[in-house]
Design an enzyme around this catalytic site. Structure first.
Site, PDB file in Angstrom:
ATOM      1  N   LYS A  99       0.648  -1.438  -0.096  1.00  0.00           N
ATOM      2  CA  LYS A  99       0.108  -0.204   0.052  1.00  0.00           C
ATOM      3  C   LYS A  99       1.123   1.309   0.080  1.00  0.00           C
ATOM      4  CE  LYS A  99      -4.524   2.468   0.279  1.00  0.00           C
ATOM      5  NZ  LYS A  99      -3.948   3.002  -0.831  1.00  0.00           N
ATOM      6  N   LYS A 123       5.473   2.758   8.312  1.00  0.00           N
ATOM      7  CA  LYS A 123       3.902   3.525   9.023  1.00  0.00           C
ATOM      8  C   LYS A 123       2.657   2.678   9.038  1.00  0.00           C
ATOM      9  CE  LYS A 123       3.523   6.895   6.418  1.00  0.00           C
ATOM     10  NZ  LYS A 123       3.758   7.730   5.260  1.00  0.00           N
ATOM     11  N   LYS A 135       5.323   2.285  -3.368  1.00  0.00           N
ATOM     12  CA  LYS A 135       4.974   3.569  -3.465  1.00  0.00           C
ATOM     13  C   LYS A 135       5.539   2.936  -5.083  1.00  0.00           C
ATOM     14  CE  LYS A 135       4.458   7.422  -1.612  1.00  0.00           C
ATOM     15  NZ  LYS A 135       3.808   7.905  -0.231  1.00  0.00           N
ATOM     16  N   ASN A 250      -1.877  19.765  -0.357  1.00  0.00           N
ATOM     17  CA  ASN A 250      -2.970  19.667   0.727  1.00  0.00           C
ATOM     18  C   ASN A 250      -2.474  18.667   1.687  1.00  0.00           C
ATOM     19  OD1 ASN A 250      -5.314  17.647   0.062  1.00  0.00           O
ATOM     20  ND2 ASN A 250      -4.254  16.178   0.085  1.00  0.00           N
ATOM     21  N   SER A 378      -7.239   5.843   3.790  1.00  0.00           N
ATOM     22  CA  SER A 378      -7.736   4.949   2.750  1.00  0.00           C
ATOM     23  C   SER A 378      -7.831   3.580   2.509  1.00  0.00           C
ATOM     24  CB  SER A 378      -5.815   5.322   1.619  1.00  0.00           C
ATOM     25  OG  SER A 378      -5.588   6.001   1.060  1.00  0.00           O
TER      26      SER A 378
END
Length: 445
Positions: A99, A123, A135, A250, A378
């Site tokens: 992810k 993380k 990634k 953002n 997410s």
């Protein structure tokens, strides 16, 4: 002969792209030449002594599971063909599918993507999400492409990495230079290639195609939640506190707005166009309006212009670095006048700067905890897509705050018990979870 490890069998190719896969001590590296992957390796080396019997498995954290480098040719609007280099890295999938986001930026390198994937492993484990780390990225300046060219770039890239992504294999998401629009194109391209609508293949999508409420501000909200939790531990009230935000994108603008809503005072902001300061306070909502018209914070009439370097010297209670990696180094860490640093960006602080900040008593809420709000929501989106049942934004924010606070408390307790920094504590928590999963799964064949 000892069989080659994953990293060893690809070392020649990776060295060609400017990345040193070796994991020897990195004391010879300084802030000027240390790369993202080397920063990550040093962080792993620092945590290894705290892993007990799991330390023998630590090399699983030092080598990516797979690195895919793809050519991304597209037709430009003028009919010519342009070639771009893209990447997708799976760092570790012991705890679940990979992810992590997809970055469009002219400085994207394999070293950076490898490090970002590794930080996603840490993380996700630190927050206890059922994911591994991944990634992706393309070395491109999206500002120089038209919307049609970006769509062609996104669709071609998705087709090229389609062999390793999927709702139960690897779930991309937005990152720097990408957003809901690109995620919709990625989802559609993947769906066309597999012959069915696969909304769970990416997260961060528009609401109309399976996105989640609350996702847009989730990373910035998580930065605020963990920063506030850290402030509680040292008796620092958020209301009335001064906040400096580096990177009004953002993440940074969401964090600034939420701090502002909590009656903190934003005193300095920056983005790629410049930096501004007003000790009486800056209204981030007004800055957003200015940015929408003028393309950046430079020239904002409600504050005075300062240099990007001076931003780090502004006295404040909270500093939020929300831009790129390696922004806080041994050269400017001595000048920072904050009580708490909440890392909105990935890898903004070098290990040498970490030591200085720790020596100076500045509390750093590390990226792998502070900016995990995005991947947490997410995860909510992914779960909602599988069930075709969606929560309200209030429910999303409530669940997000609960998970983020629980993760922070676990890391804080380890830091207190072992007398280490919050970053080392986060790595202890995360690495233990990843390596326990690896040990239980064993090796196949």
């Amino acid at each position: 002969m000892k069989p080659a490890a994953c990293g060893e069998c690809t070392r020649e190719a990776i060295t060609y792209f400017g990345v040193n896969m070796k994991s020897e001590p990195l004391s010879y590296l300084s802030s000027e030449n240390i790369g993202p992957w080397e920063i990550y390796l040093e962080q792993v080396d620092r945590v290894t002594p705290y892993l007990g019997k799991l330390a023998v498995l630590v090399d699983h954290l030092k080598r990516p599971k797979r690195c895919l480098i793809v050519d991304v040719p597209i037709h430009l609007d003028d009919g010519s063909v342009a070639y771009f280099e893209g990447y997708r890295v799976h760092h570790n999938t012991a705890r679940g599918p990979a992810k992590g986001g997809v970055r469009y930026h002219p400085d994207v390198t394999l070293s950076e993507v490898m490090a970002l994937a590794a930080w996603m492993t840490i993380k996700n484990a630190a927050v206890n999400l059922p994911y591994g780390g991944g990634k992706g990225g393309i070395r491109v300046d999206p500002r120089k492409l038209s919307p049609a060219e970006i769509e062609r770039l996104t669709r071609r890239y998705t087709s090229e990495i389609g062999i390793i992504i999927g709702p139960d294999k690897d779930i991309p998401a937005p990152d720097m230079g990408t957003g809901p629009r690109e995620m919709a194109w990625m989802m559609d391209t993947y769906s066309m290639n597999v012959g069915r609508t696969a909304s769970g293949v990416v997260t961060g999508k528009p609401i109309a195609v399976g996105g989640s409420l609350g996702r847009q501000d989730a990373t910035g909200r998580g930065v605020f939640v963990t920063a506030a939790a850290a402030a509680e531990k040292i008796g620092l009230p958020v209301e009335g506190s001064r906040v400096v935000v580096q990177g009004f994108g953002n993440v940074g603008n969401a964090a600034a707005r939420i701090f502002h809503d909590a009656k903190a005072k934003v005193v300095a902001l920056s983005d790629v166009t410049g930096a501004v300061r007003n000790d009486a306070g800056i209204d981030p909502y007004e800055v957003l309006k200015w940015v929408a018209v003028h393309g950046g914070v430079r020239g904002y009439p409600g504050a005075e212009a300062i240099s990007s370097a001076e931003l780090f010297e502004v006295p404040c209670e909270f500093l939020v670095p929300a831009a790129l990696e390696k922004q806080i180094t041994e050269h400017n860490a001595w000048k920072i006048q904050a009580k708490i640093i909440a890392e909105g960006a990935n890898g903004p602080t070098t290990p040498a700067a970490d030591d200085i900040l720790n020596e100076r008593g500045i509390l750093v809420v590390p990226d792998v905890v502070a900016n995990a709000g995005g991947v947490t929501v997410s995860y909510f989106e992914w779960v909602q897509d599988f069930n075709s049942y969606f929560w309200t934004e209030a429910e999303i924010n409530q669940k997000l705050e609960r998970i983020m606070r629980h993760a922070f408390e676990a890391v804080w307790q380890v830091a207190q018990d072992k007398k280490v920094s919050l970053r080392t504590a986060a790595y202890i928590v995360a690495a233990t979870r990843v390596l326990e999963a690896r040990a239980l799964r064993g090796l196949y064949p």
